[in-house]
Structure formats: C-alpha cells, structure tokens
Design an enzyme around this catalytic site. Sequence first.
Site, PDB file in Angstrom:
ATOM      1  N   SER A  39       0.835  -1.196   0.000  1.00  0.00           N
ATOM      2  CA  SER A  39       0.000   0.000   0.000  1.00  0.00           C
ATOM      3  C   SER A  39       0.878   1.258   0.000  1.00  0.00           C
ATOM      4  CB  SER A  39      -0.947  -0.046   1.206  1.00  0.00           C
ATOM      5  OG  SER A  39      -1.983   0.888   1.099  1.00  0.00           O
ATOM      6  N   ASP A 160      -5.705  -4.253  -1.967  1.00  0.00           N
ATOM      7  CA  ASP A 160      -4.798  -3.754  -0.937  1.00  0.00           C
ATOM      8  C   ASP A 160      -3.861  -4.821  -0.359  1.00  0.00           C
ATOM      9  OD1 ASP A 160      -3.641  -2.371   1.161  1.00  0.00           O
ATOM     10  OD2 ASP A 160      -5.437  -2.458   2.421  1.00  0.00           O
TER      11      ASP A 160
END
Length: 284
Positions: A39, A160
Amino acid sequence: MEDVGLVLEGGGMRGAYTAGVLDFFLDEGIHLPYVVGASAGACNGSSYVAKQRGRNYEVIVEYGSHPEYISYKRLFTQRQLFGMDFIFDKLPNQLVPFDYDSFHNQTTRFVVGTTDMHTGEPVFYDHFPDRDSLLKVIRASSSLPMMAPSIQYDGKELMDGGIAEPIPLQASVKDGNRKHVVVLTRNDGYIKGRMRGGWYFNRKYKQFPLFAKALLERHLRYNKQLEKVREAEKEGSAFVIRPLRPLKVSRIERNRQRLHDLYTQGYEEAEEQADKLQRFLQVN
C-alpha cells in the site's frame, strides 16, 4: 549491506512518516539492496528506489489536500475515497513525474505486496518490465476495500496488500535477508481491533468469500505480524523505526500542516537513531 531488507508498512496518509524516514536515508546515502512494501509503503518505496528525494513529500504533503486526492463526495458518488486515477496517473505522469528510468537502472530489488481476492492470500511482485506495470501493481497494492475498485493484473483480481500481509517482514525473510530495517506507521503498543460490519463485507464480497474472510481477520494477521517484528527486534535481526511521538494523523488526513509535521517527525526520528542504525547495518 548485503542480505538486508527494508520493510515498509502502509497506513494511508500516515505514510508521511515513512516519507521523512526515507528522505533521511537518501540524504545519508543509505541505500538498502532490498525493499518490500504494501500500500502506502509500496508508494514510498518506489520513489526511494528511484532515488527521488523529496518526491514522496510532494505527493503526500503538497498534494494531500488537493480535492482530487481525497473526496468524500466522490466516495458516495463513485465509491472511491482516494482519486486513484489522479494518484496513479496524473501525479506520476504529469504533476510529480516518477523517474522510471532511474528506478529501472537501480540494482535494488523492489517487491510489492498485493492481496489475491480469490484466495485471500498475499501475492508479491518484483518484476516490472515497464512503467505501466509498476504503477498498476502499486495501484493494486493501494486499492482499499470499499474505497477503490479492484485491479486485474497477471490474470488475478488484486486489492490492498495491507490486508493479507500488512507488515511484510516474512517476505523479506523468505527472500533470504538476514537483517531487516522495518519502518512502521503506528506508535509502539498499538493493537489493531476487529473491523465492524462483518455482515456487510460478506455481502459486498460474496463472490470472493476467502477475501472477505481475510478482510475480517485482518486485525489478527496484523497483530501477529507486529508480534513477529517485536520478536525480531529483541533477537537483533530487525531494526525498527516507528513514530515515537503520539500520532495526530489519520489514514485519510488532509491537513497539510499535520502531514508536514509528521514528515518532519519521521526525518528527525530517523536522524536521532542514525548511529544505532549504522551499527546495526555494520554488524555481520
């Protein structure tokens, strides 16, 4: 500094802290041969590998309050809190250009963690044949559930990286590193709690039950991985840099002064620990 991995946690706009730490590294000529991030950690890590000192500051602090960066209105109308096209297209290609040539010419191994929506397990990428593939994988790693659409890449549906492997220390271990410099974006003692609204996640991602399970168990994975970091720190195989002063920045912070202050905090706290870090890196 062979067999040393740099492990970067995500955390959204708390990545301003990591940006400060990495700019200090670049100023001091600390170039680690292996970088893994998920991320926001992957976003910060790419500029570090490309040796673009100050780029992360521009992206996070200077543009963090831009209406195209974070928008609650867009969240309700388009199901996107973060302007993914703005962040992963307009910023790196126009406003704050990413130097892919410099990135590509480095010997550093750069690894990006994502989550496979079909399995709920982490998938790591370390080969980026062109600029578009790199940006797409980092975008996938940064695509938060409920706030951004998934990304199709390499025949997989990805989201993610902070879901399946929020602190990718084990990736660094598996890739053969003996020592690890870990940059966290939470204060010491932090424990992640269980996400609310489990029924909604199961409904939202009913086509991806293993992903929904991973999402609901993210707090367990995070806390377990955090404990692994603490153990490695005690054993002397990990050097951990984490915010020492209480955090005032949230994952979706838009206040420029707070972001600037957190960046400065990261830089200063890395500087304060520089001698200890150098000793850690020099010990065989």
